[in-house]
Design a protein around this motif. Structure first.
Motif, PDB file in Angstrom:
ATOM      1  N   ALA A  21       0.830  -1.206   0.000  1.00 47.80           N
ATOM      2  CA  ALA A  21       0.000   0.000   0.000  1.00 47.80           C
ATOM      3  C   ALA A  21       0.868   1.261   0.000  1.00 47.80           C
ATOM      4  O   ALA A  21       0.552   2.242  -0.691  1.00 47.80           O
ATOM      5  N   LEU A  22       1.958   1.240   0.758  1.00 52.26           N
ATOM      6  CA  LEU A  22       2.844   2.401   0.801  1.00 52.26           C
ATOM      7  C   LEU A  22       3.561   2.610  -0.524  1.00 52.26           C
ATOM      8  O   LEU A  22       3.775   3.742  -0.957  1.00 52.26           O
ATOM      9  N   ARG A  23       3.923   1.526  -1.188  1.00 51.40           N
ATOM     10  CA  ARG A  23       4.607   1.653  -2.476  1.00 51.40           C
ATOM     11  C   ARG A  23       3.693   2.225  -3.555  1.00 51.40           C
ATOM     12  O   ARG A  23       4.116   3.010  -4.392  1.00 51.40           O
ATOM     13  N   GLU A  24       2.419   1.804  -3.528  1.00 51.38           N
ATOM     14  CA  GLU A  24       1.498   2.247  -4.571  1.00 51.38           C
ATOM     15  C   GLU A  24       1.011   3.667  -4.360  1.00 51.38           C
ATOM     16  O   GLU A  24       0.563   4.318  -5.304  1.00 51.38           O
ATOM     17  N   GLY A  25       1.062   4.152  -3.114  1.00 51.77           N
ATOM     18  CA  GLY A  25       0.815   5.566  -2.858  1.00 51.77           C
ATOM     19  C   GLY A  25      -0.630   5.982  -2.723  1.00 51.77           C
ATOM     20  O   GLY A  25      -0.900   7.168  -2.517  1.00 51.77           O
ATOM     21  N   ASP A  26      -1.593   5.064  -2.827  1.00 47.44           N
ATOM     22  CA  ASP A  26      -2.987   5.440  -2.676  1.00 47.44           C
ATOM     23  C   ASP A  26      -3.298   5.655  -1.190  1.00 47.44           C
ATOM     24  O   ASP A  26      -3.065   4.772  -0.359  1.00 47.44           O
TER      25      ASP A  26
ATOM     26  N   GLN B 125      -3.391   2.998   1.918  1.00 50.74           N
ATOM     27  CA  GLN B 125      -2.416   3.148   2.988  1.00 50.74           C
ATOM     28  C   GLN B 125      -3.097   3.132   4.357  1.00 50.74           C
ATOM     29  O   GLN B 125      -2.606   2.508   5.304  1.00 50.74           O
ATOM     30  N   ARG B 126      -4.234   3.807   4.456  1.00 49.52           N
ATOM     31  CA  ARG B 126      -4.976   3.787   5.724  1.00 49.52           C
ATOM     32  C   ARG B 126      -5.457   2.376   6.047  1.00 49.52           C
ATOM     33  O   ARG B 126      -5.439   1.952   7.209  1.00 49.52           O
TER      34      ARG B 126
ATOM     35  N   LEU C 152      -5.775   5.270  14.752  1.00 47.06           N
ATOM     36  CA  LEU C 152      -6.457   6.566  14.721  1.00 47.06           C
ATOM     37  C   LEU C 152      -5.600   7.627  14.041  1.00 47.06           C
ATOM     38  O   LEU C 152      -6.096   8.410  13.225  1.00 47.06           O
ATOM     39  N   VAL C 153      -4.310   7.650  14.370  1.00 45.61           N
ATOM     40  CA  VAL C 153      -3.409   8.621  13.751  1.00 45.61           C
ATOM     41  C   VAL C 153      -3.322   8.386  12.254  1.00 45.61           C
ATOM     42  O   VAL C 153      -3.313   9.336  11.451  1.00 45.61           O
ATOM     43  N   GLY C 154      -3.281   7.128  11.843  1.00 43.45           N
ATOM     44  CA  GLY C 154      -3.208   6.812  10.429  1.00 43.45           C
ATOM     45  C   GLY C 154      -4.420   7.286   9.658  1.00 43.45           C
ATOM     46  O   GLY C 154      -4.310   7.703   8.494  1.00 43.45           O
ATOM     47  N   PHE C 155      -5.586   7.239  10.289  1.00 46.08           N
ATOM     48  CA  PHE C 155      -6.807   7.675   9.619  1.00 46.08           C
ATOM     49  C   PHE C 155      -7.019   9.178   9.708  1.00 46.08           C
ATOM     50  O   PHE C 155      -7.455   9.813   8.738  1.00 46.08           O
ATOM     51  N   LEU C 156      -6.724   9.770  10.860  1.00 50.14           N
ATOM     52  CA  LEU C 156      -7.032  11.177  11.080  1.00 50.14           C
ATOM     53  C   LEU C 156      -5.907  12.111  10.647  1.00 50.14           C
ATOM     54  O   LEU C 156      -6.169  13.268  10.299  1.00 50.14           O
ATOM     55  N   ALA C 157      -4.679  11.638  10.664  1.00 54.13           N
ATOM     56  CA  ALA C 157      -3.539  12.494  10.303  1.00 54.13           C
ATOM     57  C   ALA C 157      -2.837  11.951   9.061  1.00 54.13           C
ATOM     58  O   ALA C 157      -3.196  12.298   7.943  1.00 54.13           O
ATOM     59  N   SER C 158      -1.868  11.088   9.261  1.00 54.89           N
ATOM     60  CA  SER C 158      -1.100  10.564   8.135  1.00 54.89           C
ATOM     61  C   SER C 158      -0.650   9.138   8.429  1.00 54.89           C
ATOM     62  O   SER C 158      -0.232   8.842   9.563  1.00 54.89           O
ATOM     63  N   PRO C 159      -0.709   8.253   7.437  1.00 51.88           N
ATOM     64  CA  PRO C 159      -0.188   6.888   7.632  1.00 51.88           C
ATOM     65  C   PRO C 159       1.280   6.867   8.030  1.00 51.88           C
ATOM     66  O   PRO C 159       1.717   5.969   8.749  1.00 51.88           O
ATOM     67  N   LEU C 160       2.062   7.845   7.579  1.00 48.64           N
ATOM     68  CA  LEU C 160       3.480   7.885   7.935  1.00 48.64           C
ATOM     69  C   LEU C 160       3.681   8.125   9.426  1.00 48.64           C
ATOM     70  O   LEU C 160       4.602   7.582  10.039  1.00 48.64           O
TER      71      LEU C 160
END
Length: 227
Positions: free
Chosen positions: A119-124, A128-129, A188-196
């Motif tokens: 998911a991270l490689r494909e960038g969507d 990613q979430r 929660l952080v991945g959904f509300l802010a950033s997956p990184l």
């Protein structure tokens, strides 16, 4: 020779089930070794034309990050397992099932790692979430199974070495509960802010467990030797 009175799970016509820690540890070490091996299989050499290899290798950084995070995750699980069972002198069906639950959840890590890496490689962003959520759920499940194992050992002090303090495994329950909260926070952080940002939490949690792999109780004893 008299009957073995130390076993609480002996059955007529069969051997007692408590003195099985060596077999349990051998089986568990084998499972951890297989899981570690499976993690590296997600690192595939890129198929590119001439002169593009270096760029393609750099583009695979999410796979490297996911591998390092998961390797540390599984390695620390093995360290925790070693620390816990170094204090166990007897085994039984209950402990064996809790141990199998820990191995079951740990065995899901390579799958979650592969999904997150792709998911991270494909960038969507949506994928990613989803990958972060899956990885966080697996991490949370693993923390729950450790919580169950520590709770069982805290309630069955007769299975432990006599030198083990009664406060050791109750403190380990708190350490496992922190993992449940930590992975929930990462989702929660991945959904509300950033997956990184979620990846940062995923990496920090195993580091925390690595630093406390001997147990929070022993760390507290070292800091307050006369407490």
């Amino acid at each position: 020779m008299g009957a073995d009175t130390t076993s609480d799970e002996a059955r007529p016509g069969g051997p007692p089930l408590r003195r099985e820690t060596s077999r349990l540890l051998s089986f568990s070490d084998g499972v951890f070794a297989i899981i570690i091996t499976l993690l590296v299989l997600d690192l595939q050499p890129p198929r590119v034309g001439r002169g593009q290899l270096l760029h393609a290798l750099f583009e695979q950084w999410p796979a490297y990050l996911a591998y390092v995070t998961s390797y540390v995750f599984v390695a620390v699980s093995w360290l925790n397992h070693r620390s816990a069972f170094n204090r166990v002198t007897s085994s039984g069906k209950g402990l064996q099932w809790y141990n199998l639950a820990v191995l079951f959840s740990t065995a899901l890590v390579p799958f979650a790692t592969s999904v997150l890496s792709q998911a991270l490689r494909e960038g969507d962003q949506s994928d990613q979430r989803t990958g972060v959520a899956l990885y966080g759920l697996v991490g949370g499940l693993l923390s729950v199974t450790w919580l169950g194992l520590y709770h069982y050992l805290a309630r069955h002090h007769d299975l432990l070495d006599e030198t083990v303090s009664g406060g050791f495994f109750p403190m380990e329950r708190a350490r496992a509960a922190a993992g449940v909260l930590g992975y929930a926070l990462a989702i929660l952080v991945g959904f509300l802010a950033s997956p990184l940002f979620a990846l940062v939490i995923f990496l920090l949690l195993p580091i925390f467990y690595a630093m406390t792999s001997s147990g929070l109780y022993e760390l507290r004893s070292l800091r307050h030797p006369h407490g």
